[in-house]
Enzyme design. Structure first.
Site, PDB file in Angstrom:
ATOM      1  N   CYS A   1     -23.962  39.723 -14.743  1.00 39.35           N
ATOM      2  CA  CYS A   1     -23.522  38.554 -14.946  1.00 39.35           C
ATOM      3  C   CYS A   1     -23.286  38.882 -16.429  1.00 39.35           C
ATOM      4  O   CYS A   1     -23.299  39.233 -17.432  1.00 39.35           O
ATOM      5  CB  CYS A   1     -25.225  36.949 -15.374  1.00 39.35           C
ATOM      6  SG  CYS A   1     -25.122  36.505 -16.123  1.00 39.35           S
TER       7      CYS A   1
ATOM      8  N   CYS B   1     -28.327  37.214 -22.356  1.00 45.78           N
ATOM      9  CA  CYS B   1     -29.464  36.917 -22.587  1.00 45.78           C
ATOM     10  C   CYS B   1     -30.468  38.804 -22.798  1.00 45.78           C
ATOM     11  O   CYS B   1     -30.241  39.344 -22.100  1.00 45.78           O
ATOM     12  CB  CYS B   1     -30.033  36.085 -21.381  1.00 45.78           C
ATOM     13  SG  CYS B   1     -29.699  34.871 -20.676  1.00 45.78           S
TER      14      CYS B   1
ATOM     15  N   CYS C   1     -32.916  39.575 -19.980  1.00 47.59           N
ATOM     16  CA  CYS C   1     -32.768  39.571 -18.880  1.00 47.59           C
ATOM     17  C   CYS C   1     -32.088  41.107 -18.362  1.00 47.59           C
ATOM     18  O   CYS C   1     -31.066  41.481 -18.236  1.00 47.59           O
ATOM     19  CB  CYS C   1     -31.235  38.538 -18.200  1.00 47.59           C
ATOM     20  SG  CYS C   1     -31.038  38.318 -16.730  1.00 47.59           S
TER      21      CYS C   1
ATOM     22  N   CYS D   1     -36.728  29.793  -3.084  1.00 47.96           N
ATOM     23  CA  CYS D   1     -36.186  29.197  -4.321  1.00 47.96           C
ATOM     24  C   CYS D   1     -34.896  29.787  -4.221  1.00 47.96           C
ATOM     25  O   CYS D   1     -35.284  31.709  -4.328  1.00 47.96           O
ATOM     26  CB  CYS D   1     -37.090  29.768  -5.739  1.00 47.96           C
ATOM     27  SG  CYS D   1     -35.900  29.183  -7.346  1.00 47.96           S
TER      28      CYS D   1
ATOM     29  N   CYS E   1     -34.978  24.898  -3.762  1.00 50.09           N
ATOM     30  CA  CYS E   1     -34.455  25.369  -4.925  1.00 50.09           C
ATOM     31  C   CYS E   1     -33.442  26.151  -4.947  1.00 50.09           C
ATOM     32  O   CYS E   1     -33.789  27.245  -4.621  1.00 50.09           O
ATOM     33  CB  CYS E   1     -35.823  25.582  -5.548  1.00 50.09           C
ATOM     34  SG  CYS E   1     -35.922  25.665  -6.809  1.00 50.09           S
TER      35      CYS E   1
ATOM     36  N   CYS F   1     -37.478  21.665 -12.771  1.00 47.86           N
ATOM     37  CA  CYS F   1     -37.820  22.935 -12.838  1.00 47.86           C
ATOM     38  C   CYS F   1     -37.789  23.306 -14.221  1.00 47.86           C
ATOM     39  O   CYS F   1     -36.304  24.322 -14.606  1.00 47.86           O
ATOM     40  CB  CYS F   1     -37.789  23.716 -11.997  1.00 47.86           C
ATOM     41  SG  CYS F   1     -39.008  25.126 -12.238  1.00 47.86           S
TER      42      CYS F   1
ATOM     43  N   ARG G   1     -46.573  26.041 -13.458  1.00 46.48           N
ATOM     44  CA  ARG G   1     -46.380  27.827 -12.805  1.00 46.48           C
ATOM     45  C   ARG G   1     -46.722  29.175 -13.352  1.00 46.48           C
ATOM     46  O   ARG G   1     -45.804  29.268 -14.046  1.00 46.48           O
ATOM     47  CB  ARG G   1     -44.930  28.148 -11.546  1.00 46.48           C
ATOM     48  CG  ARG G   1     -44.660  29.162 -11.184  1.00 46.48           C
ATOM     49  CD  ARG G   1     -43.660  28.563 -10.062  1.00 46.48           C
ATOM     50  NE  ARG G   1     -43.361  27.860  -9.594  1.00 46.48           N
ATOM     51  CZ  ARG G   1     -42.146  27.038  -9.275  1.00 46.48           C
ATOM     52  NH1 ARG G   1     -41.257  26.898 -10.465  1.00 46.48           N
ATOM     53  NH2 ARG G   1     -42.335  25.585  -8.502  1.00 46.48           N
TER      54      ARG G   1
HETATM   55  N1  SAM Z   1     -29.194  32.596 -14.142  1.00 48.40           N
HETATM   56  C1  SAM Z   1     -29.603  31.427 -14.123  1.00 48.40           C
HETATM   57  C2  SAM Z   1     -30.422  30.912 -15.252  1.00 48.40           C
HETATM   58  O1  SAM Z   1     -29.907  31.702 -16.562  1.00 48.40           O
HETATM   59  O2  SAM Z   1     -30.365  30.053 -15.565  1.00 48.40           O
HETATM   60  C3  SAM Z   1     -30.210  31.633 -12.649  1.00 48.40           C
HETATM   61  C4  SAM Z   1     -31.286  33.019 -12.928  1.00 48.40           C
HETATM   62  S1  SAM Z   1     -31.904  33.462 -14.708  1.00 48.40           S
HETATM   63  C5  SAM Z   1     -32.424  35.521 -13.763  1.00 48.40           C
HETATM   64  C6  SAM Z   1     -34.189  32.599 -14.299  1.00 48.40           C
HETATM   65  C7  SAM Z   1     -34.603  32.916 -15.214  1.00 48.40           C
HETATM   66  O3  SAM Z   1     -35.609  33.716 -15.096  1.00 48.40           O
HETATM   67  C8  SAM Z   1     -34.486  32.598 -17.407  1.00 48.40           C
HETATM   68  O4  SAM Z   1     -34.084  31.727 -17.555  1.00 48.40           O
HETATM   69  C9  SAM Z   1     -35.339  33.342 -17.808  1.00 48.40           C
HETATM   70  O5  SAM Z   1     -36.633  32.490 -17.637  1.00 48.40           O
HETATM   71  C10 SAM Z   1     -36.392  34.268 -16.296  1.00 48.40           C
HETATM   72  N2  SAM Z   1     -36.669  35.499 -16.620  1.00 48.40           N
HETATM   73  C11 SAM Z   1     -35.158  36.311 -16.004  1.00 48.40           C
HETATM   74  N3  SAM Z   1     -35.613  38.342 -16.707  1.00 48.40           N
HETATM   75  C12 SAM Z   1     -36.856  37.864 -16.903  1.00 48.40           C
HETATM   76  C13 SAM Z   1     -37.888  39.182 -17.701  1.00 48.40           C
HETATM   77  N4  SAM Z   1     -37.474  40.037 -17.924  1.00 48.40           N
HETATM   78  N5  SAM Z   1     -39.320  38.254 -17.848  1.00 48.40           N
HETATM   79  C14 SAM Z   1     -39.584  36.851 -17.921  1.00 48.40           C
HETATM   80  N6  SAM Z   1     -38.803  36.364 -17.003  1.00 48.40           N
HETATM   81  C15 SAM Z   1     -37.318  36.551 -16.898  1.00 48.40           C
HETATM   82  C1  DTB Z   2     -39.150  31.073 -13.481  1.00 53.08           C
HETATM   83  O1  DTB Z   2     -39.872  30.817 -14.661  1.00 53.08           O
HETATM   84  N1  DTB Z   2     -39.094  32.195 -12.798  1.00 53.08           N
HETATM   85  C2  DTB Z   2     -38.404  33.717 -11.932  1.00 53.08           C
HETATM   86  C3  DTB Z   2     -37.510  31.801 -11.536  1.00 53.08           C
HETATM   87  N2  DTB Z   2     -37.654  30.891 -12.437  1.00 53.08           N
HETATM   88  C4  DTB Z   2     -36.324  31.702 -11.381  1.00 53.08           C
HETATM   89  C5  DTB Z   2     -37.600  34.181 -11.831  1.00 53.08           C
HETATM   90  C6  DTB Z   2     -38.475  35.723 -12.573  1.00 53.08           C
HETATM   91  C7  DTB Z   2     -37.730  37.103 -13.191  1.00 53.08           C
HETATM   92  C8  DTB Z   2     -38.265  37.770 -13.815  1.00 53.08           C
HETATM   93  C9  DTB Z   2     -37.156  39.340 -13.920  1.00 53.08           C
HETATM   94  C10 DTB Z   2     -36.999  39.360 -12.731  1.00 53.08           C
HETATM   95  O2  DTB Z   2     -37.033  39.369 -11.410  1.00 53.08           O
HETATM   96  O3  DTB Z   2     -35.378  39.448 -12.653  1.00 53.08           O
HETATM   97 FE1  SF4 Z   3     -27.053  35.741 -16.504  1.00 53.71          FE
HETATM   98 FE2  SF4 Z   3     -30.101  36.054 -16.408  1.00 53.71          FE
HETATM   99 FE3  SF4 Z   3     -28.990  35.167 -18.270  1.00 53.71          FE
HETATM  100 FE4  SF4 Z   3     -29.212  34.707 -16.037  1.00 53.71          FE
HETATM  101  S1  SF4 Z   3     -30.806  35.137 -17.263  1.00 53.71           S
HETATM  102  S2  SF4 Z   3     -27.130  33.894 -17.536  1.00 53.71           S
HETATM  103  S3  SF4 Z   3     -28.964  36.289 -14.795  1.00 53.71           S
HETATM  104  S4  SF4 Z   3     -28.442  37.500 -17.643  1.00 53.71           S
END
Ligand code: SAM
Ligand code: DTB
Ligand code: SF4
Length: 334
Positions: free
Chosen positions: A54, A58, A61, A98, A130, A190, A262
């Protein structure tokens, strides 16, 4: 019911958040019983349909291309594979499926067309579908709605003030814009966030204030405890104490009484008793299955055991919105 308000002040939410913990839990449990069937938990299953690579930054992430986290980049999955995973999730008791993609935003291309096909196909399984695909335009949200999407996950993640410490490749306002496109398309919203990223209590309160003062509350509010992943800027973060999670969930329950709260990422680190306290404080939704998007989650059997011990039962699909069930829609349009 006049418990539902959109005119909260930050001070009011702060007063709630700072109540003595057990009093807060008690009030939240009471509110929970007024708006939900106590002990009923909505079970969602997550699948990463496009992983890693990506362009966003973030800080939490593992899927951001710029960090070296060992996540393997995977192109968009095939429709048949996704349907198979959805069927497995349904057989395991999930009512919602989802699909997550590591995209900054949706582009109008063949990948999006394929996601629309996935939405249609999973809908046919009589599950709530979702997606979480990043930012959407109004017309993309409308196309997802047309395909039968039930919910769109798009987290605001933290407060507007703290946002820039976590993400610089987009603005807090961009997230709010997408949420309004989703709402306008008639898809349920959500949206929640992450705690444990170095934010203050005030940031957490401000984040909940933003959600609770939207024109309409999100139908689901995921609260994630940061999963620190090596290679990300937040990879060395300390775990938050579980009672911060309880406080956060109870506050969600009191300021957005009808929403599903959740208990999302971070459940693997919680004992059964700790999760039990979260359910008492108003949590009524979880992600089930041994993987979130890229990180581990409790095993199916251990959740099954927990449901047995705590006397929880999974909520049926479309219980809140029977009119969104595919069969009902067909009947209306016939
Ligand atoms: N790329 C899209 C976005 O950013 O909206 C969808 C996927 S993104 C991985 C969805 C959500 O996962 C993020 O908004 C964040 O709240 C959660 N997330 C990602 N990495 C995480 C982590 N290491 N610990 C907890 N939540 C995480
Ligand atoms: C949300 O609030 N938590 C989920 C879902 N929406 C998409 C994602 C959590 C991701 C945790 C890190 C991972 O597994 O990559
Ligand atoms: Fe990309 Fe992860 Fe940010 Fe979603 S949360 S926009 S997958 S870097």
């Amino acid at each position: 019911m006049n418990d539902i308000r959109n005119n909260w002040t930050r001070e009011e939410i702060s007063d709630i958040y700072h109540r003595p913990l057990l009093q807060l839990v008690l009030e939240a449990a009471d509110m929970h019983r007024r708006h939900h069937t106590f002990g009923e938990v909505q079970v969602s299953s997550l699948l990463s349909i496009k992983t890693g690579g990506c362009s966003e930054d973030c800080a939490y992430c593992p899927q951001a291309a710029r960090y070296h986290t060992g996540v393997k980049v995977q192109a968009l999955m095939k429709i048949a594979e996704v349907v198979e995973k959805a069927q497995e999730a349904k057989d395991g008791g999930a009512s919602r499926f989802c699909m997550g993609a590591a995209w900054r935003e949706v582009r109008d291309n063949r990948d999006f067309d394929r996601v629309l096909e996935m939405v249609k196909a999973v809908n046919e399984l009589d599950m709530e579908v979702c997606c979480t695909l990043g930012m959407l335009t109004e017309s993309q949200a409308a196309r997802l709605a047309e395909a039968g999407l039930y919910a769109y996950n798009h987290n605001i993640d933290t407060s507007e003030d703290y946002y820039n410490n976590i993400i610089q490749t987009r603005q807090f306002g961009d997230r709010i814009d997408t949420l309004s496109h989703v709402r306008k398309a008639g898809i349920t919203v959500c949206s929640g966030g992450i705690i444990g990223m170095g934010e203050t209590d005030e940031d957490r309160i401000a984040m909940l204030h933003t959600l609770a003062t939207l024109p309409k509350h999100p139908e689901s509010v995921p609260i994630n405890a940061l999963v620190p992943v090596e290679g990300t800027p937040l990879g060395e973060s300390q775990r938050i104490p579980f009672y911060d999670l309880v406080r956060m969930i109870a506050t969600v329950r009191l300021v957005m009484p009808a929403a599903a709260a959740r208990l999302s990422a971070g459940r693997l680190e919680l004992s059964l008793a700790e999760q039990g306290m979260c359910f008492l404080a108003g949590a009524n939704s979880i992600f089930a299955g041994d993987k979130l998007l890229t990180t581990p989650n409790p095993e199916f059997n251990s959740d099954l055991e927990m449901f047995g011990i705590l006397g929880l039962k999974p909520k049926a699909a479309f219980a809140d919105k029977p009119e969104m069930r595919p069969k009902e829609k067909d009947a209306i349009h016939a």
